[in-house]
Design a protein around this motif. Sequence first.
Motif, short mmCIF file in Angstrom:
data_model
loop_
_atom_site.label_atom_id
_atom_site.label_comp_id
_atom_site.label_asym_id
_atom_site.label_seq_id
_atom_site.Cartn_x
_atom_site.Cartn_y
_atom_site.Cartn_z
N SER A 356 0.82 -1.21 0.00
CA SER A 356 0.00 0.00 0.00
C SER A 356 0.86 1.26 0.00
O SER A 356 0.60 2.21 -0.74
N VAL A 357 1.90 1.28 0.84
CA VAL A 357 2.78 2.45 0.89
C VAL A 357 3.52 2.63 -0.44
O VAL A 357 3.62 3.74 -0.96
N ALA A 358 4.02 1.51 -1.00
CA ALA A 358 4.72 1.60 -2.28
C ALA A 358 3.80 2.08 -3.39
O ALA A 358 4.18 2.94 -4.21
N CYS A 359 2.57 1.56 -3.42
CA CYS A 359 1.62 1.95 -4.45
C CYS A 359 1.27 3.44 -4.34
O CYS A 359 1.26 4.17 -5.33
N THR A 360 1.01 3.89 -3.11
CA THR A 360 0.68 5.31 -2.90
C THR A 360 1.86 6.20 -3.26
O THR A 360 1.71 7.26 -3.87
N GLY A 361 3.06 5.75 -2.87
CA GLY A 361 4.25 6.53 -3.23
C GLY A 361 4.43 6.63 -4.73
O GLY A 361 4.83 7.67 -5.26
N GLY A 362 4.15 5.53 -5.45
CA GLY A 362 4.24 5.57 -6.90
C GLY A 362 3.28 6.57 -7.50
O GLY A 362 3.63 7.31 -8.44
N LEU A 363 2.05 6.62 -6.98
CA LEU A 363 1.07 7.57 -7.49
C LEU A 363 1.49 9.01 -7.21
O LEU A 363 1.22 9.92 -8.01
N LEU A 364 2.16 9.24 -6.07
CA LEU A 364 2.56 10.60 -5.71
C LEU A 364 3.81 11.07 -6.46
O LEU A 364 3.89 12.22 -6.88
N PHE A 365 4.79 10.16 -6.62
CA PHE A 365 6.09 10.59 -7.13
C PHE A 365 6.36 10.20 -8.58
O PHE A 365 7.08 10.90 -9.28
N PHE A 366 5.79 9.07 -9.04
CA PHE A 366 6.06 8.62 -10.41
C PHE A 366 4.99 9.08 -11.39
O PHE A 366 5.28 9.33 -12.55
#
Length: 809
Positions: A356-366
């Motif tokens: 969940s953290v990785a997925c949310t981080g991807g949406l925010l930064f990538f």
Amino acid sequence: MVKYAGAFALGIFVAGKVGAGLVWCLILTWILTLAVMAGRSRRRGRDSSQWLSVALLLLWCLAGIIRLTSVNENQPFSVREYIGRKVTVQGNIRGVPQILNGSAGERRVRYELELKHRLASAEGLPQPLRGGLRITAAQAESQPVGAAGDSMVATGTIRRFNVYHNPGQPDAETALAVRGLDARMTALPGTLRITRHDGMATFADYLFRWRTQVRTALLQAMPNTDASLVMGMLFGGYDGIDRQTVRDFAATGIVHILSVSGSHIALVAGAIFWLTRRVGLHDTGSAMVAGLAMIAYGLISGFSAPVVRSVVMGAIAMAAIGLGQRDVAARALTLAVIGMLVYEPRYLFDISFQLSVACTGGLLFFAPFLQECLEPFKRCKATRFAVTGIGATVAAELAVLPLQAWYFGVLPTYSLLANVIVVPLLETVILAGLAGIVLAGGMTGVSQVIFVGISLLTGMAVELNRFLSRLPLAVVSLPAFGLWGCAGYYFVITWLCGIWKIADWSPSDVRRKMKKNPVKSAGLTLFAAACVALAWQQPGPLQVHFIDVGQGDATLVITPHGRSVLIDTGGTPGPQTEFDVGERVVVPYLRHYGVSTVDCLILTHNHQDHAGGAAAVANMLGVRQALLHVPESDESPAILRLRRAMRNRGMRDAADVEKFKVDGVCFQLYQAGNAVSMASGRSVKKQSESENGQSTVVRIEFGRYSFLVTGDLEGESETRIGKMPMGMSTVLKVGHHGGRKSTQREFLTKVCPQYAVISVGVDNRYGHPAPETLNRLREWPVGLFRTDRDGAVVFHSNGQDLTVSRTIP
């Protein structure tokens, strides 16, 4: 703030994997050293901020170590102190009991008990007892099942959880501990007593009754299969969902839709915010209503770790919108992560938290970088919507790719299509389902029409997803990256997205230099590709994996050029259960190490704990050839399932194969059911005293080292094998899980092993390994490994050297 969250998480990770004692000393030493260096810099008039910044990061790391250490400390009167002892316990039931399959006239019920006392008639007064206990009890169908808040008394032996410790396996033990479960017990017959709770009903009681009413309303408008799927999407869980449907969702990479997580919370919040804005509310009012809706949805779905994290982050985001500060998403994620880890640091080892953290981080930064790259394709409203969805999906997939490889070993090829085609249908089902539930209180007819509509949508989504999962190459093997591979991957992907850069080496600078010198760029590219291809062709070491499959056997051999031979496949001993070790343990393990197809499967004999997972391996990965020595009249259900899976193709009698080689690795097969004629030295058929005694024995030889895999060999069969022309072996897989009759002194003298591995389940009911067998191995002596204590045991050899590693340090 992101770097401090990373330092705090690093401290938790190091303390969990390495231990806290030595790490504490090292970090304190580093902090003191940095403080001294900062003091010297200040006295010399230099800037000391960089040293202080590093010292602050180390302090956050130390805080993470301290937090995890405090959680892992045993509390007084802990139930863990009684592991292995038969006791009578008393406590209160929490949560909703789980009803399992049972024999005729009875059912097995699994309870979660919050312990209060340990009862002992000989000592008189009850003794305090703390912790959570999972109790499995056989109850007559006429006996009522306990409910949350009821008092329970039961007698049995306290045991550890039988979890699987393999690389890439989700940390089930930590997940259970986070839920407050410290041990398990099977209640002895006639000892279970339940006293009804007559006080005020708890929230869990109301929630259980309300969900039962919701399910009843759904069943009035749709079939049971659709109702189970809708309940899973609305409130989480797989109860009643067809197992093949779950596999199909996993194959297309959208199985997360069956567990309430951040995507569900964001969907509800976004829908409520959009709706309230449409009816005229301003940002502050809409954000407040959306925040309350998120909290309410979190309550009715159960505040699991992903739900709590998502609600916290969503509440911060909605507060920011209400205050007119929209650009705080990254800060909201960081605060949510820090808050969750401070509250429960073991969340860091939970697979859902990581994804969940990785997925949310991807949406925010990538995602912003990808949206910018896809900007030329946004020519109209329809393409803009589709391209935005594609960019978000690709960003999330890129962020979770190393985790996908580590835990699942596969890449869902059609995940993008499923997210664009199937997920919108299912999101419509979720929103319409919640709307139907709200309307069910006063507008039953309208809610029933909605439920009929979502049943049609659910069926359509399931069929579309099934079609995608059946397409060629729907799932591609994706071996684990490893620690340095993950670091390199995120280093490159964050650089490509422009999150950081080195001097004038940003992606745009590199592209400009490549255009300026195309010949040199092409040459360097070809040289790099040639180096990679050459490295790929180099042989690796021989790998022999003794997989932790609980009370069973499974040995994986990976040859220097990556071909695979699997000896036994594990399986739940006794009657077949719903848990398939082949599907849930062996196949993920093989995928973790890049095995996409098993070249040769050898089954030592037909017992469930050795052959139970074979059909799943054949179905999910494919088996080119299977060797087993079992008369058709004696074939077990496990062997029959394997024959159906392989359609009777590629199956040979192991007695017809004495030796074969794969990539220079020699495999020799010996039949324990055959005696040796001392006059002629040739094998003569002789009936063994048991099926265990008919095990096929496999000797693996590579260079200076050899491995002997003995199945369930013991007693007289060991004597017969010892008379065969077989040399000594470096590593012995102890027969019959270390049973009393296995590994006799004469057999040890014949094999002369340096290492011994016992594949055995935690606190198994058979008492394996037997004390007599352990004493013989200690007297020899050998380097002893056990899968119940060491997890998976892996040997590596280049033919000249041998190294060994284990999952549990």
